[in-house]
Design a protein around this motif. Structure first.
Motif, PDB file in Angstrom:
ATOM      1  N   ASP A  22       6.123   7.475  11.455  1.00 58.22           N
ATOM      2  CA  ASP A  22       5.780   6.389  10.545  1.00 58.22           C
ATOM      3  C   ASP A  22       5.018   6.905   9.340  1.00 58.22           C
ATOM      4  OD1 ASP A  22       6.815   4.225  12.118  1.00 58.22           O
ATOM      5  OD2 ASP A  22       5.200   4.620  13.523  1.00 58.22           O
ATOM      6  N   PHE A  23       4.114   7.840   9.599  1.00 55.55           N
ATOM      7  CA  PHE A  23       3.383   8.464   8.495  1.00 55.55           C
ATOM      8  C   PHE A  23       3.884   9.899   8.404  1.00 55.55           C
ATOM      9  CE2 PHE A  23       0.714   5.138  10.319  1.00 55.55           C
ATOM     10  CZ  PHE A  23       0.524   4.336   9.204  1.00 55.55           C
ATOM     11  N   GLU A  24       4.967  10.027   7.692  1.00 48.65           N
ATOM     12  CA  GLU A  24       5.724  11.271   7.674  1.00 48.65           C
ATOM     13  C   GLU A  24       4.880  12.451   7.196  1.00 48.65           C
ATOM     14  OE1 GLU A  24       9.287  10.811   5.468  1.00 48.65           O
ATOM     15  OE2 GLU A  24      10.122  12.741   6.112  1.00 48.65           O
ATOM     16  N   HIS A  25       4.133  12.229   6.124  1.00 49.15           N
ATOM     17  CA  HIS A  25       3.391  13.319   5.494  1.00 49.15           C
ATOM     18  C   HIS A  25       2.351  13.913   6.428  1.00 49.15           C
ATOM     19  CE1 HIS A  25       1.505  15.711   2.407  1.00 49.15           C
ATOM     20  NE2 HIS A  25       0.349  15.103   2.619  1.00 49.15           N
ATOM     21  N   ILE A  26       1.766  13.082   7.282  1.00 53.27           N
ATOM     22  CA  ILE A  26       0.721  13.586   8.180  1.00 53.27           C
ATOM     23  C   ILE A  26       1.174  13.609   9.632  1.00 53.27           C
ATOM     24  CG2 ILE A  26      -1.247  13.077   6.702  1.00 53.27           C
ATOM     25  CD1 ILE A  26      -1.526  10.409   7.918  1.00 53.27           C
ATOM     26  N   GLY A  27       2.457  13.308   9.873  1.00 51.25           N
ATOM     27  CA  GLY A  27       3.030  13.464  11.203  1.00 51.25           C
ATOM     28  C   GLY A  27       2.436  12.565  12.267  1.00 51.25           C
ATOM     29  N   ILE A  28       2.199  11.292  11.929  1.00 52.61           N
ATOM     30  CA  ILE A  28       1.587  10.374  12.887  1.00 52.61           C
ATOM     31  C   ILE A  28       2.482   9.153  13.111  1.00 52.61           C
ATOM     32  CG2 ILE A  28      -0.350   8.779  13.232  1.00 52.61           C
ATOM     33  CD1 ILE A  28      -2.136  10.869  11.883  1.00 52.61           C
ATOM     34  N   GLU A  29       2.594   8.782  14.378  1.00 52.78           N
ATOM     35  CA  GLU A  29       3.384   7.621  14.784  1.00 52.78           C
ATOM     36  C   GLU A  29       2.448   6.446  15.063  1.00 52.78           C
ATOM     37  OE1 GLU A  29       6.668   7.480  15.006  1.00 52.78           O
ATOM     38  OE2 GLU A  29       6.910   5.593  16.108  1.00 52.78           O
ATOM     39  N   LEU A  30       2.783   5.263  14.551  1.00 46.41           N
ATOM     40  CA  LEU A  30       1.963   4.074  14.777  1.00 46.41           C
ATOM     41  C   LEU A  30       2.517   3.239  15.927  1.00 46.41           C
ATOM     42  CD1 LEU A  30      -0.195   1.964  13.899  1.00 46.41           C
ATOM     43  CD2 LEU A  30       1.502   1.053  12.325  1.00 46.41           C
ATOM     44  N   LYS A  31       1.632   2.872  16.859  1.00 46.53           N
ATOM     45  CA  LYS A  31       2.023   1.979  17.958  1.00 46.53           C
ATOM     46  C   LYS A  31       0.968   0.896  18.118  1.00 46.53           C
ATOM     47  CE  LYS A  31       5.791   3.983  19.540  1.00 46.53           C
ATOM     48  NZ  LYS A  31       7.067   3.277  19.247  1.00 46.53           N
ATOM     49  N   THR A  32       1.396  -0.362  18.070  1.00 41.01           N
ATOM     50  CA  THR A  32       0.466  -1.425  18.435  1.00 41.01           C
ATOM     51  C   THR A  32       0.444  -1.509  19.957  1.00 41.01           C
ATOM     52  OG1 THR A  32       2.181  -3.133  18.356  1.00 41.01           O
ATOM     53  CG2 THR A  32       0.921  -2.741  16.336  1.00 41.01           C
ATOM     54  N   LEU A  33      -0.690  -1.965  20.501  1.00 39.97           N
ATOM     55  CA  LEU A  33      -0.829  -2.047  21.956  1.00 39.97           C
ATOM     56  C   LEU A  33      -1.391  -3.419  22.305  1.00 39.97           C
ATOM     57  CD1 LEU A  33      -0.486  -0.382  24.537  1.00 39.97           C
ATOM     58  CD2 LEU A  33      -2.832   0.427  24.255  1.00 39.97           C
ATOM     59  N   PRO A  34      -0.527  -4.348  22.762  1.00 39.42           N
ATOM     60  CA  PRO A  34      -0.985  -5.708  23.074  1.00 39.42           C
ATOM     61  C   PRO A  34      -1.834  -5.719  24.336  1.00 39.42           C
ATOM     62  CG  PRO A  34       1.308  -5.438  23.749  1.00 39.42           C
ATOM     63  CD  PRO A  34       0.906  -4.164  23.047  1.00 39.42           C
ATOM     64  N   LEU A  35      -3.042  -6.293  24.238  1.00 44.18           N
ATOM     65  CA  LEU A  35      -3.969  -6.293  25.361  1.00 44.18           C
ATOM     66  C   LEU A  35      -4.265  -7.703  25.857  1.00 44.18           C
ATOM     67  CD1 LEU A  35      -6.683  -3.729  24.133  1.00 44.18           C
ATOM     68  CD2 LEU A  35      -4.595  -3.312  25.474  1.00 44.18           C
ATOM     69  N   SER A  36      -4.559  -7.809  27.150  1.00 45.66           N
ATOM     70  CA  SER A  36      -5.017  -9.060  27.758  1.00 45.66           C
ATOM     71  C   SER A  36      -6.505  -9.232  27.476  1.00 45.66           C
ATOM     72  CB  SER A  36      -4.775  -9.021  29.266  1.00 45.66           C
ATOM     73  OG  SER A  36      -5.632  -8.049  29.849  1.00 45.66           O
ATOM     74  N   TYR A  37      -7.060 -10.389  27.876  1.00 42.81           N
ATOM     75  CA  TYR A  37      -8.502 -10.601  27.731  1.00 42.81           C
ATOM     76  C   TYR A  37      -9.272  -9.527  28.487  1.00 42.81           C
ATOM     77  CZ  TYR A  37      -7.454 -15.301  25.954  1.00 42.81           C
ATOM     78  OH  TYR A  37      -7.002 -16.360  25.218  1.00 42.81           O
ATOM     79  N   ALA A  38      -8.685  -9.044  29.567  1.00 41.33           N
ATOM     80  CA  ALA A  38      -9.339  -8.020  30.382  1.00 41.33           C
ATOM     81  C   ALA A  38      -9.204  -6.625  29.763  1.00 41.33           C
ATOM     82  CB  ALA A  38      -8.756  -8.031  31.786  1.00 41.33           C
ATOM     83  N   PRO A  50       0.823  -1.209   0.000  1.00 39.54           N
ATOM     84  CA  PRO A  50       0.000   0.000   0.000  1.00 39.54           C
ATOM     85  C   PRO A  50       0.860   1.264   0.000  1.00 39.54           C
ATOM     86  CG  PRO A  50      -0.745  -1.564   1.656  1.00 39.54           C
ATOM     87  CD  PRO A  50       0.576  -2.057   1.158  1.00 39.54           C
ATOM     88  N   ALA A  51       0.376   2.293  -0.684  1.00 44.38           N
ATOM     89  CA  ALA A  51       1.053   3.587  -0.686  1.00 44.38           C
ATOM     90  C   ALA A  51       0.744   4.303   0.625  1.00 44.38           C
ATOM     91  CB  ALA A  51       0.566   4.422  -1.867  1.00 44.38           C
ATOM     92  N   PRO A  52       1.599   5.227   1.007  1.00 42.65           N
ATOM     93  CA  PRO A  52       1.312   5.971   2.241  1.00 42.65           C
ATOM     94  C   PRO A  52      -0.012   6.710   2.124  1.00 42.65           C
ATOM     95  CG  PRO A  52       3.571   6.361   1.508  1.00 42.65           C
ATOM     96  CD  PRO A  52       2.869   5.610   0.402  1.00 42.65           C
ATOM     97  N   TYR A 105       3.315  -2.095   7.339  1.00 45.93           N
ATOM     98  CA  TYR A 105       3.276  -2.436   5.918  1.00 45.93           C
ATOM     99  C   TYR A 105       1.879  -2.242   5.358  1.00 45.93           C
ATOM    100  CZ  TYR A 105       3.860  -5.215   1.657  1.00 45.93           C
ATOM    101  OH  TYR A 105       3.903  -5.627   0.355  1.00 45.93           O
ATOM    102  N   VAL A 106       0.913  -2.818   6.027  1.00 42.64           N
ATOM    103  CA  VAL A 106      -0.472  -2.791   5.540  1.00 42.64           C
ATOM    104  C   VAL A 106      -1.030  -1.368   5.487  1.00 42.64           C
ATOM    105  CG1 VAL A 106      -2.823  -3.436   6.171  1.00 42.64           C
ATOM    106  CG2 VAL A 106      -0.996  -5.149   6.226  1.00 42.64           C
ATOM    107  N   LEU A 107      -0.660  -0.556   6.452  1.00 45.30           N
ATOM    108  CA  LEU A 107      -1.209   0.803   6.506  1.00 45.30           C
ATOM    109  C   LEU A 107      -0.391   1.799   5.685  1.00 45.30           C
ATOM    110  CD1 LEU A 107      -2.279   0.946  10.255  1.00 45.30           C
ATOM    111  CD2 LEU A 107      -3.734   0.612   8.249  1.00 45.30           C
ATOM    112  N   GLY A 108       0.712   1.327   5.115  1.00 44.40           N
ATOM    113  CA  GLY A 108       1.493   2.201   4.237  1.00 44.40           C
ATOM    114  C   GLY A 108       2.448   3.127   4.958  1.00 44.40           C
ATOM    115  N   ALA A 109       2.962   2.679   6.109  1.00 47.00           N
ATOM    116  CA  ALA A 109       3.964   3.487   6.810  1.00 47.00           C
ATOM    117  C   ALA A 109       5.294   3.403   6.070  1.00 47.00           C
ATOM    118  CB  ALA A 109       4.131   2.996   8.242  1.00 47.00           C
ATOM    119  N   SER A 110       6.110   4.425   6.241  1.00 48.31           N
ATOM    120  CA  SER A 110       7.438   4.416   5.629  1.00 48.31           C
ATOM    121  C   SER A 110       8.234   3.272   6.229  1.00 48.31           C
ATOM    122  CB  SER A 110       8.144   5.752   5.879  1.00 48.31           C
ATOM    123  OG  SER A 110       7.289   6.664   6.518  1.00 48.31           O
ATOM    124  N   ALA A 111       8.935   2.529   5.390  1.00 43.91           N
ATOM    125  CA  ALA A 111       9.664   1.350   5.860  1.00 43.91           C
ATOM    126  C   ALA A 111      10.951   1.745   6.565  1.00 43.91           C
ATOM    127  CB  ALA A 111       9.970   0.428   4.690  1.00 43.91           C
TER     128      ALA A 111
END
Length: 224
Positions: free
Chosen positions: A66-82, A4-6, A53-59
């Motif tokens: 991560d998304f340089e053009h719009i100034g946004i950083e991507l962070k995954t957040l692993p969660l428990s069942y709770a 995907p493109a950015p 990769y899927v969202l088109g962040a700069s590699a």
DNA sequence: TTGTGATCATTA
DNA sequence: TAATGATCACAA
């Protein structure tokens, strides 16, 4: 599918985020012909790399959002069942030398956390990585109180480093943001200011957001 | 070699 | 069982 493109706008990014909510990491990886490890023992960064990769962040590793053009950083957040964060969130490398003139306002932490796209993942350890479900991603910017907490933690710990007391720092410091090792292994060494003002060798460190802090972000988001 | 993506695994 | 310290893959 092609890489995907950015995204060219925030709304375009959010549309992509909506599209993947509810999918498992394995389903997403299959769609994009991205590798799917059986476990994360050797590929701890896989969830983040797949989503970038899927969202088109700069590699790759660049000192830009991560998304340089719009100034946004991507962070995954692993969660428990709770629904609580299972891990702290890495922010950036801790500077250990050349601290003169460095301020919170000019810090890498402040820049990194200016605008974050959080992507919750149901990631309890008994769920294989490919079966972990992507949640509803959302944008976040620190409010005044959160920024004040971050600034206090940053200033307190950076001051210790500036005073040559880096080896007194451990993960228990910091109200919402701590400093911990960040290296290939415990034998890696880098320069830091020593107790007598000269240079010493020490473990590279990183800033990490404590789980209590990211949990608060989550609760605030889904309360509104 | 360093920084980005993080989670693993032992300790408290 | 939560938290700290240790670790892994990859790109530039």
């Amino acid at each position: 599918m092609l890489k995907p493109a950015p995204p060219t706008s925030v709304s375009e990014l959010l549309q992509r985020v909506e599209t993947i909510a509810g999918l498992t990491l394995g389903e997403l990886a299959a769609q994009y012909h991205f590798k799917s490890p059986d476990d994360l023992l050797r590929e701890k960064g896989w969830p983040g790399q797949l989503l970038e990769y899927v969202l088109g962040a700069s590699a790759g590793s660049k000192p830009v959002p991560d998304f340089e053009h719009i100034g946004i950083e991507l962070k995954t957040l692993p969660l428990s069942y709770a629904g609580k964060p299972l891990e702290t969130t890495y922010v950036s490398v801790v500077p250990l030398t050349n601290l003169t003139g460095l301020t919170w306002q000019s810090s890498s932490v402040k820049k990194k956390l200016n605008h974050v796209l959080w992507l919750p993942i149901l990631a309890e350890r008994d769920i294989p990585p490919i079966d972990r479900t992507i949640g509803t991603g959302f944008l976040w910017q620190p409010d005044a109180q959160q920024e004040a907490q971050l600034q206090r933690d940053w200033e307190e710990q950076i001051e210790l480093i500036a005073l040559g007391r880096v080896d007194e720092i451990s993960g228990h410091l910091g109200e919402v943001m701590q400093i911990r090792p960040k290296a290939a292994n415990s034998k890696v060494l880098t320069d830091a200011i020593g107790p007598r003002g000269g240079l010493i060798k020490t473990l590279p460190r990183g800033f990490y957001l404590k789980t209590q802090f990211t949990h608060t972000i989550l609760v605030n988001q889904f309360a509104n």
